[in-house]
Design a protein around this motif. Structure first.
Motif, PDB file in Angstrom:
ATOM      1  N   THR A   1       0.822  -1.201   0.000  1.00 22.20           N
ATOM      2  CA  THR A   1       0.000   0.000   0.000  1.00 22.20           C
ATOM      3  C   THR A   1       0.862   1.259   0.000  1.00 22.20           C
ATOM      4  O   THR A   1       1.997   1.257   0.507  1.00 22.20           O
ATOM      5  N   SER A   2       0.305   2.324  -0.553  1.00 27.17           N
ATOM      6  CA  SER A   2       0.993   3.612  -0.534  1.00 27.17           C
ATOM      7  C   SER A   2       0.813   4.339   0.791  1.00 27.17           C
ATOM      8  O   SER A   2       1.460   5.359   1.030  1.00 27.17           O
TER       9      SER A   2
ATOM     10  N   VAL B   1      -2.505  -6.403 -10.568  1.00 29.23           N
ATOM     11  CA  VAL B   1      -2.434  -5.002 -10.141  1.00 29.23           C
ATOM     12  C   VAL B   1      -3.676  -4.233 -10.574  1.00 29.23           C
ATOM     13  O   VAL B   1      -4.252  -3.456  -9.799  1.00 29.23           O
ATOM     14  N   ALA B   2      -4.120  -4.457 -11.812  1.00 30.45           N
ATOM     15  CA  ALA B   2      -5.295  -3.738 -12.314  1.00 30.45           C
ATOM     16  C   ALA B   2      -6.552  -4.101 -11.540  1.00 30.45           C
ATOM     17  O   ALA B   2      -7.395  -3.240 -11.250  1.00 30.45           O
ATOM     18  N   SER B   3      -6.690  -5.366 -11.181  1.00 35.27           N
ATOM     19  CA  SER B   3      -7.911  -5.809 -10.502  1.00 35.27           C
ATOM     20  C   SER B   3      -7.928  -5.442  -9.024  1.00 35.27           C
ATOM     21  O   SER B   3      -8.988  -5.336  -8.408  1.00 35.27           O
TER      22      SER B   3
ATOM     23  N   VAL C   1      -7.044  -2.688  -7.571  1.00 39.62           N
ATOM     24  CA  VAL C   1      -7.220  -1.267  -7.265  1.00 39.62           C
ATOM     25  C   VAL C   1      -8.466  -1.014  -6.432  1.00 39.62           C
ATOM     26  O   VAL C   1      -8.459  -0.190  -5.509  1.00 39.62           O
ATOM     27  N   ASP C   2      -9.564  -1.731  -6.736  1.00 41.50           N
ATOM     28  CA  ASP C   2     -10.805  -1.507  -5.987  1.00 41.50           C
ATOM     29  C   ASP C   2     -11.159  -2.691  -5.088  1.00 41.50           C
ATOM     30  O   ASP C   2     -12.312  -2.871  -4.706  1.00 41.50           O
ATOM     31  N   GLU C   3     -10.158  -3.488  -4.725  1.00 37.04           N
ATOM     32  CA  GLU C   3     -10.387  -4.596  -3.807  1.00 37.04           C
ATOM     33  C   GLU C   3     -10.763  -4.042  -2.432  1.00 37.04           C
ATOM     34  O   GLU C   3     -10.098  -3.156  -1.896  1.00 37.04           O
TER      35      GLU C   3
ATOM     36  N   PRO D   1      -5.609   0.922   0.506  1.00 29.76           N
ATOM     37  CA  PRO D   1      -5.536   0.573  -0.916  1.00 29.76           C
ATOM     38  C   PRO D   1      -4.353  -0.351  -1.199  1.00 29.76           C
ATOM     39  O   PRO D   1      -3.292  -0.225  -0.586  1.00 29.76           O
TER      40      PRO D   1
ATOM     41  N   ASP E   1      -2.071  -0.615  -3.749  1.00 29.43           N
ATOM     42  CA  ASP E   1      -1.683   0.184  -4.915  1.00 29.43           C
ATOM     43  C   ASP E   1      -0.177   0.392  -5.027  1.00 29.43           C
ATOM     44  O   ASP E   1       0.281   1.286  -5.730  1.00 29.43           O
TER      45      ASP E   1
END
Length: 297
Positions: free
Chosen positions: A67-68, A170-172, A174-176, A181, A183
């Motif tokens: 996470t960021s 990674v694309a999927s 993002v909204d898990e 996040p 990300d």
């Protein structure tokens, strides 16, 4: 009682303890041994509790590198043998974990708690944040595998370039649903956690390929005749086509054909699409855990 850092030769005892406390979790001895011997990064550490030379407790701790969000960490799978509870072992393990995290700059920490351990978590400053459902599926027989729609090809991930799978992951993600996040996953950390995981069955794990792109995939981590559906997802551009259910059904079918008899998985209770897929496949709930958060002071 003695708290110490875990050693690779603790792996068999750790797996045996986990089977007693969390029988729905799947991680084999060799996978556990590698995790202890070759940790994912320098901030990861694991601790065991010993009584009379026997491992009766375990936890691991690490800054969350996916996470960021700065200063966020995890205390994972803290558990104590039922015959040794209420003797301060859980508190000692938690103290070892948080003492490890503070010098690394972790200021907010997450852990998972069963219903029985929520009072323990509360006493140590944790507040429940998210409910997570754990489910099981008997694979004798496995769910019926539908015919893929035109243009969709089901492939074992062993046939794929790992970079393609990483990009889809990674694309999927993002909204898990989650507390933070997901990300900031690098290819190197993903490769350690996923692609090079000793327990990953790359032939049962299945991707739904659409025009050369990975539209969805379902990962299988295995220990003998038990498996864990580690992650099933659709890339946002391909959602609404039933590809995640298709990939997961194919993965379950392939695992069953190779001797797996029971499958386990977990889902955030807010993840309605995945819960619906699992219900259609026949999964039954086996327990509920709560993600709990606390500030480190």
């Amino acid at each position: 009682m003695r708290i110490r850092e875990a050693r690779p030769d603790d792996a068999a005892a750790v797996v045996a303890l986990r089977a007693i406390v969390h029988p729905y979790l799947v991680r084999g001895v060799e996978s556990t041994r590698k995790m202890i011997a070759e940790p994912p990064h320098g901030g990861w550490a694991a601790f065991v509790a010993e009584v009379d030379g026997q491992v009766v407790g375990w936890t691991s701790a690490e800054p969350n590198t996916s996470t960021s969000m700065e200063g966020f960490g995890d205390v994972s799978t803290l558990h104590v043998h039922p015959d040794h509870r209420r003797r301060g072992i859980g508190t000692a393990l938690l103290t070892a974990a948080t003492d490890h995290l503070r010098p690394l700059g972790v200021r907010r920490v997450r852990t998972m708690a069963t219903a029985d351990s929520l009072p323990f978590a509360s006493r140590h400053g944790f507040t429940p944040s998210r409910e997570v459902r754990y489910s099981a599926l008997d694979l004798t027989p496995p769910p019926a595998l539908p015919e893929p729609p035109p243009g969709v090809r089901l492939r074992p991930i062993a046939e794929l370039d790992p970079h393609l799978l990483y990009a889809a992951d990674v694309a999927s993600a993002v909204d898990e649903p989650g507390d933070v996040p997901v990300d900031a996953v690098t290819f190197e950390s993903w490769r350690y956690d996923v692609w090079d995981n000793v327990g990953l069955d790359k032939f049962a794990s299945t991707a739904a390929e659409v025009d050369g792109d990975v539209g969805a995939f379902s990962l299988v981590k295995r220990d003998g005749d038990r498996m864990w559906s580690d992650y099933t997802c659709s890339v946002p551009a391909y959602r609404g086509r039933g590809l995640a259910r298709l990939a997961k059904t194919a993965a379950l079918d392939r695992a069953a054909a190779d001797g797996v008899r029971i499958a386990y998985t977990s889902n955030d209770e807010s993840n309605a699409p995945m819960l619906a897929i699992n219900a259609r496949l026949g999964y039954r709930p086996v327990t509920t855990l709560w993600a709990c958060l606390a500030d480190l002071t």
